[in-house]
Write a protein that holds these residues in place. Sequence first.
Motif: not given
Length: 141
Positions: A45-48, A51-52, A83-86
Motif C-alpha cells: 500500500p505504501a508504494h501505491l 505521490g498520490l 495528499s492533503s485530503d485523507v
Amino acid sequence: ERRLRDAGILFTSIRADRSEVELPDRLKPLAYLAPWYRDLFETAPAHLLSGLTRPVLVLHGGSDIQVSSDDARRIAEQARQSSSDVSLRVLDGLDHLMKRTLPATNIARYGDRRRRVPKAVVDSIASWILERPASRASVPP
C-alpha cells in the motif's frame, strides 16, 4: 480450524513453486488464483499511495479480521504524506466486505450471499464524496 489450515496450505503453495507443495484435492480448484495472490502479496500500500495527490477515503470495517484498525490507520498516515485530503472512517460491526458480522462468525459468514452492504456504508461514501469541493461544484442543487 480446518479453513485456517487450508488457507495456510494454499498460501504456502502460492508463495512457493507450485511443484514444491501438493494441494489437497479440496483446494485444487483454487489453484487458478495463484497469479492474482502472488501479485497481491507483492503489492505494498505504501508504494501505491506514494505521490498520490487526490482525495483519499480509507474505509475500514471495525470487525475486519483481514486488515487491522492499526493497518487502516497506517494506510491513512501513508496517504497523508502526499495528499492533503485523507479521511479514515471506521464502521463498527462490519467486516472486510463492509457487511455486518459478529466476531465469532466472521470467517464463516464471508460466503453468505444473503448478507448485503448496509445503506450506512453507501451513505458514508456518498457523504464523503459530496464533502469534497470539486464534487460540490459538479453536483446540481
